[in-house]
Design an enzyme around this catalytic site. Structure first.
Site, PDB file in Angstrom:
ATOM      1  N   ASP A   1       0.927  -1.318  -0.015  1.00 58.76           N
ATOM      2  CA  ASP A   1      -0.043  -0.010  -0.072  1.00 58.76           C
ATOM      3  C   ASP A   1       0.857   1.317   0.074  1.00 58.76           C
ATOM      4  OD1 ASP A   1      -2.372  -1.664   2.439  1.00 58.76           O
ATOM      5  OD2 ASP A   1      -2.173  -1.648   0.151  1.00 58.76           O
TER       6      ASP A   1
ATOM      7  N   GLU B   1      -6.111  23.949  -0.059  1.00 61.48           N
ATOM      8  CA  GLU B   1      -4.837  24.157  -0.224  1.00 61.48           C
ATOM      9  C   GLU B   1      -4.038  23.427  -0.845  1.00 61.48           C
ATOM     10  OE1 GLU B   1      -1.892  22.897   1.298  1.00 61.48           O
ATOM     11  OE2 GLU B   1      -0.499  24.681   1.038  1.00 61.48           O
TER      12      GLU B   1
ATOM     13  N   LEU C   1      -4.075  20.295   6.385  1.00 65.60           N
ATOM     14  CA  LEU C   1      -3.396  19.900   7.453  1.00 65.60           C
ATOM     15  C   LEU C   1      -2.133  20.952   7.481  1.00 65.60           C
ATOM     16  CD1 LEU C   1      -3.270  17.770   9.544  1.00 65.60           C
ATOM     17  CD2 LEU C   1      -1.532  16.493   8.341  1.00 65.60           C
TER      18      LEU C   1
END
Ligand code: P6P
Length: 358
Positions: free
Chosen positions: A87, A116, A141
């Site tokens: 993954d 953003e 974040l």
């Protein structure tokens, strides 16, 4: 008086969520608070409620991954960014961005998103036949470079009513609205505890995530910023590159033995200032002559929230942040935000020492 005018009067006359409506002798979850707040104004629709709840769900999912970040190497994530099962290990800000978009798309309570992380707006197809009247902007974040050193980071969001025809797609003008048009704004702080702090224009309330029940619980009612303080927050490393008026103000802070606190994560610095008072500054620098921070999804939401808590937010040209006209989704601006007495003190320094016509 017409019904609409009566309701508008009701809205104007209630500055905070009526505490009579919010129990104070038991746990109040974010969901319950949002639903009870909606009942304050019978004209409110469920859309805004749904959006705030969607953001709360995304925050819980992001929090789970942010808290695991330190374990990436222990969990066997290969340097290539892939784990042992192949993954791909996503950068946390990409992960946060995708979770927020998914949560908002699943409910269809908004018609478009700006982030953003994305150059352009993201259209959200309606989930039901009911057209959506809101758009959402966020920094998924903020301060993510701090994750590697286990410092707190945050999600910042702003919600606006769309201006365009609800029967058609959203347009960029739905996003290029001044901060005074925000219907809700807030942040999630992934720190020693995870908090969601937001306002809908009726005061500021803070919710702390209780991991044992997976709920944000009301922990800070009707938050008010201290009128004054002796703490300032700026990247002192740029001192020599600041304009004269900023250097004179910082010299004054130092002469008065003010404390300097700077985490390098805007949500963390502004949250500390909301609780303890102070002023956060990001003036123009050689690298960022227009300022580094983004107007639409960093400065405007935090400015609405701090003003709702009794504080002030302006740019270094002394313009109220919420009245700065946006021209571009990712427009940068300078900012001074915090306790009203400290922002006024900085304003006096800028008026006195600024060589530029204000
Ligand atoms: P500097 C984080 O990258 C951020 O966007 C804000 O959260 C923070 O306040 C600022 O930049 C820090 O910038 O130039 O001091 O590292």
């Amino acid at each position: 008086m017409a019904t609409a005018a009566l309701k508008k009067t009701a809205l104007n006359s209630v500055s905070q969520i009526s505490s009579a409506n919010i129990p104070n002798n038991r746990i109040v979850t974010l969901d319950e608070f949002i639903l009870r707040s909606e009942k304050d104004f019978d004209y409110a629709t469920g859309e805004l409620t749904g959006l705030l709840r969607d953001i709360g769900v995304a925050a819980k999912i992001i929090n789970r991954e942010v808290n695991k970040a330190g374990l990436v190497n222990i969990l066997g994530m290969a340097d290539s960014g892939e784990n042992q099962s192949g993954d791909t290990q996503q950068k946390l800000d990409v992960y946060a961005n995708e979770r927020l978009i998914e949560c908002l798309q699943n409910s269809g309570e908004c018609c478009a998103i700006a982030s953003e992380e994305n150059d352009n707006i993201i259209h959200v197809p309606p989930v039901t036949s009911k057209p959506s009247h809101y758009v959402v902007m966020f920094d998924p974040l903020d301060g993510s470079s701090n994750i590697d050193v286990n410092m707190s980071v945050g999600t910042i969001f702003a919600i606006y009513r769309r201006k365009s025809d609800p029967s058609g797609p959203a347009t960029i003008d739905d996003f290029l609205q001044t901060g005074t048009k925000q219907v809700a704004a807030g942040y999630v702080l992934y720190g020693t505890s995870t908090m969601l702090v937001y306002t809908t224009g009726r005061g500021v309330n803070g919710f702390t995530l209780d991991p044992s029940i997976g709920e944000f619980c009301l922990s800070h009612r009707n938050m008010r910023i201290p009128e004054n303080s002796q703490t300032y927050s700026v990247n002192q490393g740029y001192y020599s590159k600041f304009d004269l008026e900023m250097r004179r103000y910082i010299d004054n802070c130092s002469d008065q033995n003010y404390g300097l606190r700077y985490i390098g994560s805007m949500v963390s610095d502004v949250h500390r200032i909301l609780i303890q008072g102070g002023i956060f500054l990001y003036p123009s620098t050689r690298k960022y002559p227009k300022g580094k921070l983004r107007l639409l999804y960093e400065c405007n939401p935090l400015a609405m929230l701090i003003e709702q808590a009794g504080g002030k937010a302006m740019n270094t040209q002394l313009k109220r942040i919420l009245e700065v006209t946006p021209h571009d989704l990712h427009q940068r601006c300078t900012i001074a935000i915090g306790s009203p007495t400290m922002v006024d003190e900085l304003k006096a320094f800028i008026e006195r020492y600024s060589a530029l016509p204000l």
